[in-house]
Write an enzyme that holds these catalytic residues in place. Structure first.
Site, PDB file in Angstrom:
ATOM      1  N   HIS A  52       1.092  -0.849   0.059  1.00  0.00           N
ATOM      2  CA  HIS A  52      -0.154   0.123  -0.307  1.00  0.00           C
ATOM      3  C   HIS A  52       0.712   1.352   0.232  1.00  0.00           C
ATOM      4  O   HIS A  52       0.638   2.198   0.292  1.00  0.00           O
ATOM      5  CB  HIS A  52      -1.182   0.571   1.512  1.00  0.00           C
ATOM      6  CG  HIS A  52       0.069   0.119   2.707  1.00  0.00           C
ATOM      7  ND1 HIS A  52      -0.056  -0.781   3.190  1.00  0.00           N
ATOM      8  CD2 HIS A  52      -0.133   1.337   3.245  1.00  0.00           C
ATOM      9  CE1 HIS A  52       0.519  -0.216   4.434  1.00  0.00           C
ATOM     10  NE2 HIS A  52       0.855   1.425   4.463  1.00  0.00           N
ATOM     11  N   ASP A  97      -0.336  -7.223   1.337  1.00  0.00           N
ATOM     12  CA  ASP A  97       0.513  -6.326   1.453  1.00  0.00           C
ATOM     13  C   ASP A  97       1.993  -6.272   1.485  1.00  0.00           C
ATOM     14  O   ASP A  97       2.735  -5.334   2.377  1.00  0.00           O
ATOM     15  CB  ASP A  97      -0.567  -5.637   2.844  1.00  0.00           C
ATOM     16  CG  ASP A  97      -0.294  -4.245   2.537  1.00  0.00           C
ATOM     17  OD1 ASP A  97       0.244  -3.489   1.843  1.00  0.00           O
ATOM     18  OD2 ASP A  97       0.277  -3.078   3.271  1.00  0.00           O
ATOM     19  N   SER A 130       3.869   2.484   7.858  1.00  0.00           N
ATOM     20  CA  SER A 130       4.286   1.109   7.074  1.00  0.00           C
ATOM     21  C   SER A 130       5.295   0.782   6.281  1.00  0.00           C
ATOM     22  O   SER A 130       5.918   1.213   5.181  1.00  0.00           O
ATOM     23  CB  SER A 130       2.816   1.887   5.733  1.00  0.00           C
ATOM     24  OG  SER A 130       1.945   1.733   6.983  1.00  0.00           O
TER      25      SER A 130
END
Length: 464
Positions: free
Chosen positions: A103, A133, A206
């Protein structure tokens, strides 16, 4: 009275030594990178809220654009704009392969990787898997520092861990905490047994690494639970073993494989356990079987409860998808199943998850036959052939209306399709009326419902 020197010395010592993270940061910090991306998006122009023939539309249309109003560049024109975002990643090979979260880079037109020595590189996206992901990038560089990879299958709750990343754009930030839980499933990611920690992770972290105390990467920082947009003590990381299995396939430009049984499952509540004649509320209850899928070919059917998979006990339905997903196509797994309260063994040949699962839409509302189930206080109608085709079902009746009563209390609502009652397939309104009339009072009864794209069980207790 004298003082015991040894007792004083013992009381002044810490019972647990505090961890020192500096060696990890010094040795592996340079292998952690910051990632910035640029993506072009389109803002749709607003349309006039007034009807075309309205005098007000003639007055306001120039402010909204569209037919009859708005010059080039007016508010109604579609406008392109750029969105920049930040994330983190880590170098896994000296020749420039970098792992991050999907993402962070999905949809980006440009990806810039910044190293701790302030060198910047334009990165190429090798591949990504949105289901896991994880993404693999490549930069044109050599002799780069790399991380060491650990084994996420050997983690313990309470063990110290360290995250390195760029929260809110603050590069090379280090935060620490402990593992709060392992194999934690999340609703949107059933194939990933997440590592839950209390490490402060925020937007920008992230894709960054989660280190153990040996300096090994054991996870990719991926998600947070928050009501405010910031850290609230719940952080989730993708286990490195699962991530690197996907990375190996991405590096070879292969589709990332997931094992597949072709079933929809749900947890077994206490009421469901009683209705299925089970002693304990354990296992994964099958609520839907994909036609011609692996489970269907093995003879599994709705109402079966999977209590073990390939020798591992299944206590909750969330434990099953990661086990299945990690297996190769063609693997023959032995399932422990409870059917009608009796244990049985079933062998299933695992297949590969299809690229596109067929979507199912809401059923058409025209019926040939209608009727009232007074004991449930609902009105039902027969499904048209078109509705059955849309839902991929051959049986069932549609709930048209529902008043206060056992059905509503169980969670049934208009638009639901009743497929089974007491594990008996419903083929007509008349059949449902007769069956409900014959059921005993005060005992939990399982009811299989199709709602939208999925099926699940509810429990109804009928009145006297």
């Amino acid at each position: 009275m004298g003082v015991d020197a040894s007792a004083v010395a013992a009381s002044s010592q810490d019972l647990v030594a505090l961890p020192d993270f500096t060696p990890i940061v010094k040795q592996f910090g340079p292998a952690v990178v910051n990632i910035s991306t640029t993506e072009t998006k389109v803002a749709r122009g607003a349309a006039s809220p007034f009807p075309p023939n309205s005098p007000l539309n003639q007055f306001f249309a120039p402010f909204f654009g569209g037919p009859g109003g708005g010059a080039p560049g007016a508010g109604g024109q579609d406008q392109k704009y750029q969105v920049q975002s930040l994330g983190s990643g880590f170098i896994v090979s000296p020749d420039g392969y970098i792992v991050t979260a999907a993402h962070v880079v999905k949809g980006a037109q440009k990806i810039i990787v910044s190293l701790t020595n302030h060198q910047q590189y334009v990165a190429q996206l090798v591949g990504l898997s949105t289901r896991i992901d994880v993404a693999l990038l490549k930069i044109d560089a050599s002799n780069l520092p790399t991380v060491h990879l650990g084994d996420s299958g050997k983690l313990d709750v309470g063990q110290w861990v360290l995250a390195v990343g760029a929260p809110f754009g603050f590069e090379n930030s280090v935060t620490q905490g402990v593992i709060s839980a392992v194999a934690r499933p999340l609703p949107d990611d059933p194939y990933i047994p997440f590592i839950q920690t209390d490490v402060p992770i925020n937007p920008g972290n992230s894709g960054g690494p989660l280190f153990n105390m040996r300096g090994e990467v054991i996870g990719i920082n991926d998600q947070i639970y928050t009501n405010s947009g910031g850290y609230m003590g719940l952080s989730f990381s993708i286990p490195i073993n699962i991530a690197m299995d996907a990375v190996k396939q991405l590096k070879l430009h292969q589709k990332v494989h997931f094992g597949w049984l072709g079933v929809m499952i749900q947890d077994v509540s206490m009421d469901l356990a009683k209705s299925f004649h089970m002693k304990e509320p354990v296992g994964a209850l099958i609520s839907q079987v994909v036609p011609d899928g692996p489970a269907a070919k093995a003879g599994l059917r709705p109402g079966d409860v999977i209590v073990s998979f390939d020798g591992r006990a299944i206590y909750n339905s969330s434990e099953l998808p990661p086990l299945v997903g990690s297996l190769p196509a063609g693997f023959v797994a032995k399932l422990g199943v409870i059917r009608d309260g009796k244990p049985m063994a079933v062998k299933v040949t695992v297949a590969s998850l299809p690229n596109d699962m067929d979507g199912m839409t809401a059923p058409a509302t025209a019926q040939v036959q209608k009727g009232e189930i007074k004991r449930l206080n609902i009105q039902v109608g027969a499904l048209t052939p078109e509705a059955k085709q849309q839902l991929h079902v051959n049986t069932g009746v549609l709930v048209l209306g529902a008043g206060v009563g056992p059905a509503v209390e169980a969670g049934i609502r208009p638009g639901d399709v009743i497929l089974q009652v007491a594990q008996q397939t419903i083929t007509s309104v008349t059949e449902l009326q007769k069956l409900v009339a014959s059921l005993p009072a005060g005992q939990p009864v399982p009811v299989l419902i199709r709602r939208g794209e999925g099926s699940f069980y509810l429990v109804i207790t009928l009145p006297h």
